[in-house]
Design a protein around this motif. Structure first.
Motif, PDB file in Angstrom:
ATOM      1  N   ALA A  84       0.866  -1.151  -0.047  1.00 37.76           N
ATOM      2  CA  ALA A  84      -0.210   0.075  -0.376  1.00 37.76           C
ATOM      3  C   ALA A  84       1.111   1.075  -0.067  1.00 37.76           C
ATOM      4  O   ALA A  84       1.688   1.537   0.860  1.00 37.76           O
ATOM      5  CB  ALA A  84      -1.384  -0.216   1.466  1.00 37.76           C
ATOM      6  N   GLY A  85       0.510   2.393  -0.696  1.00 35.07           N
ATOM      7  CA  GLY A  85       0.831   3.999  -0.952  1.00 35.07           C
ATOM      8  C   GLY A  85       2.317   3.652  -1.626  1.00 35.07           C
ATOM      9  O   GLY A  85       3.058   5.074  -1.772  1.00 35.07           O
ATOM     10  N   LEU A  86       2.091   2.583  -2.729  1.00 35.46           N
ATOM     11  CA  LEU A  86       3.636   2.556  -2.731  1.00 35.46           C
ATOM     12  C   LEU A  86       3.246   2.850  -4.567  1.00 35.46           C
ATOM     13  O   LEU A  86       2.279   1.622  -5.319  1.00 35.46           O
ATOM     14  CB  LEU A  86       4.800   1.594  -3.389  1.00 35.46           C
ATOM     15  N   THR A  87       3.216   3.476  -5.602  1.00 35.70           N
ATOM     16  CA  THR A  87       2.938   3.477  -6.789  1.00 35.70           C
ATOM     17  C   THR A  87       4.288   3.277  -8.212  1.00 35.70           C
ATOM     18  O   THR A  87       5.794   3.749  -7.684  1.00 35.70           O
ATOM     19  CB  THR A  87       2.383   5.421  -7.430  1.00 35.70           C
ATOM     20  N   VAL A 102       6.344   6.463  -3.581  1.00 37.74           N
ATOM     21  CA  VAL A 102       5.689   6.147  -1.638  1.00 37.74           C
ATOM     22  C   VAL A 102       5.421   7.236  -1.483  1.00 37.74           C
ATOM     23  O   VAL A 102       6.133   8.173  -1.167  1.00 37.74           O
ATOM     24  CB  VAL A 102       7.525   5.844  -1.252  1.00 37.74           C
ATOM     25  N   ARG A 103       3.869   7.143  -1.623  1.00 31.14           N
ATOM     26  CA  ARG A 103       3.397   8.627  -1.351  1.00 31.14           C
ATOM     27  C   ARG A 103       2.882   9.464  -1.460  1.00 31.14           C
ATOM     28  O   ARG A 103       3.013  10.659  -0.682  1.00 31.14           O
ATOM     29  CB  ARG A 103       3.596   8.282   0.855  1.00 31.14           C
ATOM     30  N   GLY A 558      -3.433  11.395   2.604  1.00 28.22           N
ATOM     31  CA  GLY A 558      -3.622  10.142   2.166  1.00 28.22           C
ATOM     32  C   GLY A 558      -3.784   8.883   3.333  1.00 28.22           C
ATOM     33  O   GLY A 558      -4.005   9.748   4.250  1.00 28.22           O
ATOM     34  N   ALA A 559      -4.500   7.917   2.659  1.00 27.27           N
ATOM     35  CA  ALA A 559      -4.171   6.732   3.766  1.00 27.27           C
ATOM     36  C   ALA A 559      -4.090   6.215   3.126  1.00 27.27           C
ATOM     37  O   ALA A 559      -4.289   5.339   2.119  1.00 27.27           O
ATOM     38  CB  ALA A 559      -5.693   6.691   4.069  1.00 27.27           C
ATOM     39  N   SER A 582      -5.185   2.438  -1.703  1.00 27.11           N
ATOM     40  CA  SER A 582      -4.085   3.522  -0.676  1.00 27.11           C
ATOM     41  C   SER A 582      -5.440   5.089  -1.849  1.00 27.11           C
ATOM     42  O   SER A 582      -5.640   4.690  -2.289  1.00 27.11           O
ATOM     43  CB  SER A 582      -2.688   3.704  -1.821  1.00 27.11           C
ATOM     44  N   TRP A 583      -5.277   5.662  -1.018  1.00 32.48           N
ATOM     45  CA  TRP A 583      -5.874   6.734  -1.258  1.00 32.48           C
ATOM     46  C   TRP A 583      -4.873   8.044  -1.409  1.00 32.48           C
ATOM     47  O   TRP A 583      -4.750   8.463  -0.183  1.00 32.48           O
ATOM     48  CB  TRP A 583      -7.560   7.553  -0.201  1.00 32.48           C
TER      49      TRP A 583
END
Length: 703
Positions: A84-87, A102-103, A558-559, A582-583
């Motif tokens: 989560a949180g990783l693009t 990240v984030r 974000g979350a 992840s948002w």
């Protein structure tokens, strides 16, 4: 060995296991009469990582080799999508370059640590993760902020997030160094390295080979071997060859015209080799060395145009490094760790595309790195660390007319403290950075440039209920990033007036883990705010050339949510579900009244998710994965035509492990079908991703 000594050894092993909350059963085979001593191979003890991520004071996500298999993960991109949180920024195909953000902070803020020492690229500041195969990795771990392990080089804490890659240890089912690491992270006893029970015995050799084939010309053989020369010395080798044509079909939409095209100028060949040496000098001293080499020749496919798909770019890359680690327990209260590394890299870019305006270029990177860390543990619950790192980076290029021969000298100092009680963990750090840039060919007054910064971080974790694994965590960190040499000095994208990025992170999270009967589940939820001043925005022109500019200020709110559950339906059937969401609201907040104010930053999706359902059974284990992202934009202006549609893809994986021979050796067969519904999508604009594809792998013991 007599029975009394062996019994005492087992008691010590089981005590270590009990103290780490979960253990591994160590069994020995004695002769039937129990009359004669029986020599055994060396036994290493390791604590389990059960619950480690949930009680950490910062967000930690870890995928080990067993979980990779259970989730049907084949590639680095698959593993990263489960965090989560990783693009992931992916240019398509098995050989396409892959970087992570990240984030929403940016890929250059994500440090990548390979076997304890950070990887480097002073030219671009980004690590291409497509170079690292999962076949040889024991685990992939993402830590946001600073982790609970304070005993490591200061350089590892220079990023807003850190991705740890640990290579597989094929001959050690239980590694003493991993026991040491787990003790650091779970119990706070950084200096309490175990005394590993060892027995004299003949050298032990193990090895495994893997062979993969797949769509679009994918061929990937690899091997790993390890031999224990003595009970205390082990050598290992890794070798890999990778080839892919990457000539996958895709759909091209041009107003009312839709055509079926095929990717061209996209194939690649690479080789990768490693040699490792591990020596446990005595019960208090360990020495490890590694030599690494990577060579890659690839063609760059370029941006897809409406009426032509011609592109004639080539990229040849070579990287070699050697690294050394010495770990010593000086006493029960003092420990010393020393790292050293030398890295060399060569990049040869060739462009024969007519009208591109970008010429050929070659780059040579050099880096020398040294680090010393001292750990002091005056009490069982308290520990302190001081780390001193020295780095030297240099970059030369050809043609020399555009080369300013930049070099950078960096001095890092970190002081850290950690206090841990049964329900409360506190970790604090202070990182001091002094960097000096020089340009040998510049005659201007700013040929030398100095930058200094002092950046703190603080995190805590508290167990809310004494009888339940329910933790709340809080983290704050400030860090800065120097612009890379390419961002600053090179003519086609550099901007010498760039300022360093400064980032402030805040995180509030809740973790819960529970086991009841045949059902276990875990849940984490983290809310965060990131502030980035003088943010450096990189928009790709192609896979090698980027456009660079300072935004001013960016705010990311974000979350991240992760959830997992496992149900053991019977002795031979287990069902599990793993999901993350992840948002991110990543905004340009430089000027509220500007035309770009509060618009989503380029290539940052507002929503991203991934979920995997697994069924373990006696026949063929099954994993179904769905992942996707919401729409994104390629520019800050959100101009018409710059929006990229969201997407959802579905993958399926089957695997089975069977025993062969009489020695308990295991053979694993895997088959994966990716993008089952042939979804057409892009992650980077005008770089289409593959549609439906397949991959088959067999892994067999060599001896």
């Amino acid at each position: 060995m007599n029975r009394g000594k062996w019994g005492a050894t087992r008691l010590r092993c089981f005590f270590c296991v009990f103290m780490s909350l979960c253990g591994h059963q160590v069994a020995a085979q004695n002769d039937s009469t129990l009359q004669q001593p029986h020599e055994l191979q060396r036994v290493d003890v390791v604590a389990s990582r059960y619950g480690m991520e949930k009680r950490a004071s910062v967000p930690v996500q870890r995928i080990d080799r067993e979980r990779m298999l259970r989730l049907g993960i084949h590639s680095m991109t698959d593993a990263l999508n489960h965090m989560a949180g990783l693009t992931v920024r992916d240019y398509g195909g098995a050989g396409g370059m892959k970087t992570v953000s990240v984030r929403g902070i940016g890929a250059r803020h994500t440090a990548v640590v390979y076997d304890g020492i950070a990887l480097t690229d002073c030219q671009t500041g980004e690590i291409d993760l497509s170079r690292y195969s999962l076949d040889h990795l024991y685990s992939v771990q993402l830590v946001v902020g600073d982790g609970d392990n304070i005993f490591q080089p200061a350089r590892n804490q220079m990023g807003a997030a850190t991705l740890y890659l640990e290579t597989q240890q094929p001959t050690r089912t239980h590694s003493a160094n991993e026991w040491f690491l787990d003790t650091i992270l779970t119990c706070g006893a950084e200096a309490a390295k175990p005394s590993v029970h060892r027995q004299e015995g003949k050298a032990k050799r193990t090895g495994a080979g893997a062979f993969s084939i797949g769509s679009f010309g994918l061929v990937n053989p690899s091997f790993r071997i390890s031999e224990r020369l003595t009970p205390d010395i082990r050598i290992s080798a890794i070798g890999e060859y990778f080839h892919a044509d990457n000539d996958y079909p895709f759909t091209l939409h041009n107003q009312t015209l839709t055509t079926r095209e095929r990717r061209t100028n996209s194939h690649m060949n690479s080789i990768h080799g490693e040699l490792g040496f591990d020596w446990q000098i005595d019960a208090r001293n360990d020495l490890a060395a590694k030599a690494y080499y990577y060579n890659n020749h690839r063609r760059l496919p370029g941006i897809v145009h409406y009426y032509t798909n011609e592109n004639h770019e080539r990229l040849a890359e070579q990287t070699a490094f050697g690294q050394l680690k010495w770990l010593s327990e000086l006493s029960n209260a003092w420990s010393l760790m020393v790292h050293a590394k030398y890295n060399w890299a060569h990049t040869d870019y060739e462009n024969r595309t007519a009208g591109s305006g970008i010429g050929d270029a070659q780059y040579w990177q050099r880096e020398a790195f040294g680090s010393a860390s001292v750990l002091f543990k005056p009490a069982k619950w308290l520990s302190f660390d001081y780390s001193l790192d020295v780095l030297y980076n240099a970059l030369h290029s050809h043609p020399s007319a555009n080369d300013q021969h930049p070099s950078r000298q960096t001095l890092l100092q970190m002081v850290a403290a950690k206090a841990q009680w049964p329900r409360l963990t506190l970790v604090g750090r202070m990182l001091m950075t002094l960097a000096k840039d020089q340009r040998a060919t510049s005659t201007s007054a700013d040929a030398d440039h100095r930058t200094s910064s002092v950046d703190p971080s603080l995190s805590l974790s508290y167990q809310l209920l004494p009888a339940e694994h329910l933790f709340v965590r809080l983290m704050g960190k400030r860090i800065f990033r120097m612009p890379t040499f390419t961002e600053l000095y090179f003519y086609h994208i550099g901007a010498s007036e760039l300022k360093p990025e400064r980032t402030t992170q805040f995180n509030l999270g809740l973790t819960w883990e529970h086991v009841e009967g045949n059902f276990s589940h875990a849940f984490t939820a983290d809310l965060y705010i990131n502030k980035v001043s003088d943010k450096i925005l990189a928009v790709p022109f192609n896979m090698f050339v980027w456009r660079i500019s300072n935004l001013g200020e960016a705010t990311i709110v974000g979350a991240d949510i992760t959830a997992s559950g496992t149900y053991r339906a019977s002795r031979s059937h287990t069902l599990s579900l793993n999901a993350n969401y992840s948002w991110q609201r990543a905004m340009d907040t430089t000027a509220e009244g500007s035309s770009n104010g509060r618009r989503q930053l380029p290539y940052t999706p507002r929503h991203a998710c991934c979920a995997t359902f697994s069924w373990l059974n006696p026949w063929a284990n099954l994993a179904l994965t769905t992942s996707g992202q919401s729409r994104r934009w390629t520019t800050s202006e959100h101009a018409p035509g710059t929006q990229m549609d969201g997407f959802v893809v579905v993958d399926a994986s089957l695997w089975r492990t069977v025993g062969i021979g009489r020695c308990g050796q295991r053979l694993t067969l895997r088959a994966t079908l990716q993008n089952i519904f042939d979804r057409q999508y892009d992650i980077v604009a005008h770089y289409p991703m593959p549609g439906r594809s397949w991959r088959v792998q067999v892994e067999v013991p060599i001896w």
